[in-house]
Scaffold this active site. Structure first.
Site, PDB file in Angstrom:
ATOM      1  N   LYS A  44       0.825  -1.211   0.000  1.00 10.00           N
ATOM      2  CA  LYS A  44       0.000   0.000   0.000  1.00 10.00           C
ATOM      3  C   LYS A  44       0.860   1.261   0.000  1.00 10.00           C
ATOM      4  O   LYS A  44       0.504   2.283  -0.575  1.00 10.00           O
ATOM      5  CB  LYS A  44      -0.952   0.012   1.195  1.00 10.00           C
ATOM      6  CG  LYS A  44      -2.066   1.072   1.041  1.00 10.00           C
ATOM      7  CD  LYS A  44      -2.921   1.197   2.291  1.00 10.00           C
ATOM      8  CE  LYS A  44      -3.636  -0.081   2.616  1.00 10.00           C
ATOM      9  NZ  LYS A  44      -4.667  -0.412   1.601  1.00 10.00           N
ATOM     10  N   GLU A 107     -10.506 -12.238  -2.302  1.00 14.95           N
ATOM     11  CA  GLU A 107     -10.726 -11.242  -3.350  1.00 14.95           C
ATOM     12  C   GLU A 107     -10.303 -11.777  -4.713  1.00 14.95           C
ATOM     13  O   GLU A 107     -11.014 -11.604  -5.709  1.00 14.95           O
ATOM     14  CB  GLU A 107      -9.961  -9.961  -3.028  1.00 14.95           C
ATOM     15  CG  GLU A 107     -10.506  -9.183  -1.852  1.00 14.95           C
ATOM     16  CD  GLU A 107      -9.603  -8.028  -1.457  1.00 14.95           C
ATOM     17  OE1 GLU A 107      -8.701  -7.671  -2.251  1.00 14.95           O
ATOM     18  OE2 GLU A 107      -9.794  -7.477  -0.359  1.00 14.95           O
TER      19      GLU A 107
END
Length: 207
Positions: A44, A107
């Site tokens: 991130k 996901e």
């Protein structure tokens, strides 16, 4: 409404042409264009965050990156699952700790089950290194689902990057180019599908 952007800031002439062919609405009026699947602890603060900023701001596309795309009070899992089901293209940023995360694997499996276009980025890991970790904590159905999704990802052409010696600017440019190309292809497929549907539903049929 065409995407508003500074053409001089785009990665290449081909990116310019793809953007000219993309017709999109305002981000607030539609489902997200791009979903970024990643392990936050690994990426991130670097590639995932950088790619999100480039796609969201430079190109004015609606890009989803978990908490950056949600508001206080949103239900995280339901918002993420909905974003995956409604996106046009998914980017999976694979990293050394990716396969240790249930959420990353879930996901990815949902992306594959939803038959979304996938742009894989192998960040400090080779495709052959994608294997489910801590297999004892998953039930057989989950384990099968996650292994299948990883196998699908391994067989998809992507970008491989070594952060110790790779060119970050080149990676971002190539990733952006790949996302735009896939978005364009999705739009073209949708357009052809509508044209074929119109011909089929016409009382005259195809000529």
């Amino acid at each position: 409404m065409q995407v508003r952007t500074s053409l001089a800031a785009l990665a290449s002439n081909s990116s310019v042409q793809i953007l000219r062919n993309l017709v999109v609405a305002k981000p607030s009026d539609r489902a997200c264009d791009i979903f970024i699947n990643h392990r936050g602890a690994d990426t991130k603060g670097n590639i995932s965050g950088l790619l999100y900023e480039r796609l969201s701001k430079m190109i004015s596309l609606h890009t989803f990156l978990d908490k950056k795309s949600m508001d206080p009070g949103d239900k995280m899992l339901s918002e993420i699952d909905a974003a995956i089901r409604n996106c046009k293209v998914a980017v999976a940023v694979f990293s050394p700790n990716y396969c240790k995360s249930y959420y990353c694997l879930h996901e990815l499996a949902l992306i594959m089950e939803s038959k979304k276009r996938l742009v894989p980025i192998f960040w400090n890991i080779q495709p052959s290194g994608l294997m489910v970790k801590n297999i004892k904590k998953y039930d057989p159905n989950e384990l099968h689902r996650f292994r299948w999704a990883l196998e699908e990802a391994r067989s998809t052409v992507g970008l491989t990057f070594d952060s110790t010696k790779g060119d970050w600017s080149e990676l971002l440019s190539k990733a952006t180019e790949a996302v735009l190309r896939n978005l364009h292809e999705v739009e073209e497929e949708k357009k052809r599908g509508k044209e074929e549907e119109a011909i089929t539903s016409s009382p005259f049929g195809s000529v």
